[in-house]
Design a protein around this motif. Structure first.
Motif, mmCIF file in Angstrom:
data_model
loop_
_atom_site.group_PDB
_atom_site.id
_atom_site.type_symbol
_atom_site.label_atom_id
_atom_site.label_comp_id
_atom_site.label_asym_id
_atom_site.label_seq_id
_atom_site.Cartn_x
_atom_site.Cartn_y
_atom_site.Cartn_z
ATOM 1 N N GLY A 72 39.990 -1.936 1.775
ATOM 2 C CA GLY A 72 39.489 -3.040 0.956
ATOM 3 C C GLY A 72 38.071 -2.825 0.475
ATOM 4 N N ALA A 73 37.608 -3.765 -0.328
ATOM 5 C CA ALA A 73 36.252 -3.670 -0.872
ATOM 6 C C ALA A 73 35.761 -5.034 -1.328
ATOM 7 N N SER A 74 34.500 -5.275 -1.066
ATOM 8 C CA SER A 74 33.777 -6.409 -1.646
ATOM 9 C C SER A 74 32.797 -5.828 -2.657
ATOM 10 N N LEU A 75 32.860 -6.260 -3.881
ATOM 11 C CA LEU A 75 31.928 -5.789 -4.897
ATOM 12 C C LEU A 75 30.706 -6.690 -4.932
ATOM 13 N N ASP A 76 29.556 -6.081 -5.227
ATOM 14 C CA ASP A 76 28.359 -6.897 -5.464
ATOM 15 C C ASP A 76 28.504 -7.622 -6.802
ATOM 16 N N TYR A 77 28.673 -6.827 -7.853
ATOM 17 C CA TYR A 77 28.792 -7.345 -9.219
ATOM 18 C C TYR A 77 29.825 -6.513 -9.962
ATOM 19 N N GLU A 78 30.155 -6.957 -11.156
ATOM 20 C CA GLU A 78 30.957 -6.151 -12.072
ATOM 21 C C GLU A 78 30.374 -6.323 -13.469
ATOM 22 N N GLN A 79 30.373 -5.227 -14.221
ATOM 23 C CA GLN A 79 29.916 -5.293 -15.600
ATOM 24 C C GLN A 79 31.073 -5.786 -16.450
ATOM 25 N N ILE A 80 30.795 -6.747 -17.312
ATOM 26 C CA ILE A 80 31.809 -7.301 -18.200
ATOM 27 C C ILE A 80 31.387 -7.061 -19.649
ATOM 28 N N GLY A 81 32.354 -7.261 -20.561
ATOM 29 C CA GLY A 81 32.051 -7.125 -21.982
ATOM 30 C C GLY A 81 32.255 -5.737 -22.523
ATOM 31 N N THR A 82 32.901 -4.848 -21.751
ATOM 32 C CA THR A 82 33.122 -3.475 -22.195
ATOM 33 C C THR A 82 34.598 -3.196 -22.479
ATOM 34 N N GLY A 83 35.453 -4.187 -22.276
ATOM 35 C CA GLY A 83 36.891 -3.982 -22.416
ATOM 36 C C GLY A 83 37.567 -3.694 -21.098
ATOM 37 N N SER A 84 36.788 -3.330 -20.083
ATOM 38 C CA SER A 84 37.301 -3.153 -18.726
ATOM 39 C C SER A 84 36.182 -3.510 -17.759
ATOM 40 N N LEU A 85 36.570 -3.945 -16.565
ATOM 41 C CA LEU A 85 35.571 -4.322 -15.568
ATOM 42 C C LEU A 85 35.033 -3.075 -14.883
ATOM 43 N N ILE A 86 33.725 -3.010 -14.724
ATOM 44 C CA ILE A 86 33.089 -1.852 -14.096
ATOM 45 C C ILE A 86 32.429 -2.307 -12.798
ATOM 46 N N PRO A 87 33.009 -1.899 -11.638
ATOM 47 C CA PRO A 87 32.374 -2.252 -10.366
ATOM 48 C C PRO A 87 30.918 -1.794 -10.351
ATOM 49 N N THR A 88 30.053 -2.657 -9.843
ATOM 50 C CA THR A 88 28.620 -2.379 -9.861
ATOM 51 C C THR A 88 28.025 -2.643 -8.488
ATOM 52 N N GLU A 89 27.496 -1.598 -7.897
ATOM 53 C CA GLU A 89 26.870 -1.691 -6.582
ATOM 54 C C GLU A 89 25.354 -1.747 -6.766
ATOM 55 N N ILE A 90 24.728 -2.730 -6.121
ATOM 56 C CA ILE A 90 23.279 -2.903 -6.209
ATOM 57 C C ILE A 90 22.637 -2.395 -4.923
ATOM 58 N N LYS A 91 21.626 -1.542 -5.053
ATOM 59 C CA LYS A 91 20.898 -1.024 -3.902
ATOM 60 C C LYS A 91 19.403 -1.169 -4.147
ATOM 61 N N TRP A 92 18.654 -1.138 -3.064
ATOM 62 C CA TRP A 92 17.193 -1.108 -3.204
ATOM 63 C C TRP A 92 16.608 -0.199 -2.136
ATOM 64 N N SER A 93 15.606 0.548 -2.534
ATOM 65 C CA SER A 93 14.956 1.498 -1.641
ATOM 66 C C SER A 93 13.472 1.540 -1.987
ATOM 67 N N VAL A 94 12.659 1.103 -1.054
ATOM 68 C CA VAL A 94 11.221 1.003 -1.325
ATOM 69 C C VAL A 94 10.621 2.366 -1.646
#
Length: 200
Positions: free
Chosen positions: A97-119
């Motif tokens: 399974g998977a939990s997505l952070d976000y998905e990009q919309i408006g491109t004709g297909s959904l694009i899974p989007t992972e958000i990371k941060w690194s100082v």
């Protein structure tokens, strides 16, 4: 892909217990800096409690940072992101399974989007706004998200060294096949009660 609407936090935790999530799967390959396969086995078999994610500092901080990084990335890259509030279960491999952070919309297909941060940007390489190399556990995580979402590609947006940068990750069938094989073998070992060698 099976998309499950998450009713509440308890439901989400139940779904996590019944699946190997994208953030956990790197432990099956010895690539997770946070979790070993033995620890994961003990948790999924019910022999050890799963950690309270509210007590994990970087996860708790991420709940505050992710919306800000998402908002900035949308402006910077000219994209539209939507917060995901459903759990994805793979149709081929039970218990993947998977939990997505976000998905990009408006491109004709959904694009899974992972958000990371690194100082400090440890483990990342980039040229300008383009991430050219990311920590392996994140690349595996994204391939599992692609598989569970039935997507052709995904993206990692990371706030590194003071700015948002992006990597487009294409679907890699050999990696996805390996993920499914490892996860299936893991659940088989759970059913058989065959504990892996202890590794803390």
């Amino acid at each position: 892909m099976t998309a499950i609407t998450v009713r509440d936090d308890t439901h989400w935790r139940d779904l996590r217990r019944a699946h190997i999530g994208a953030s956990e799967v790197s432990s099956l390959f010895g690539l997770s800096p946070y979790l070993t396969e033995w620890q994961l086995w003990m948790m999924k078999s019910g022999r050890l409690p799963e950690p309270d994610l509210d007590d994990v500092a970087h996860i708790r901080a991420g709940r505050h940072f992710e919306p800000a990084i998402s908002a900035y990335a949308q402006e910077k890259f000219g994209i539209t992101l939507r917060k995901v509030r459903r759990y994805l279960s793979d149709d081929i491999c039970t218990g993947m399974g998977a939990s997505l952070d976000y998905e990009q919309i408006g491109t004709g297909s959904l694009i899974p989007t992972e958000i990371k941060w690194s100082v400090f940007g440890d483990g990342w390489e980039y040229e300008g706004d383009v991430i050219t190399s990311a920590p392996e556990q994140y690349l595996i995580q994204v391939q599992q998200q692609i598989a569970c979402a039935g997507a052709r590609r995904a993206q990692v947006i990371a706030y590194i060294s003071g700015d948002a940068r992006r990597m487009i990750v294409d679907r890699r069938e050999p990696i996805i096949d390996s993920l499914r094989e490892q996860i299936a073998a893991f659940w088989t070992s759970i059913r058989a009660g065959k504990e892996p060698d202890p590794d803390f």
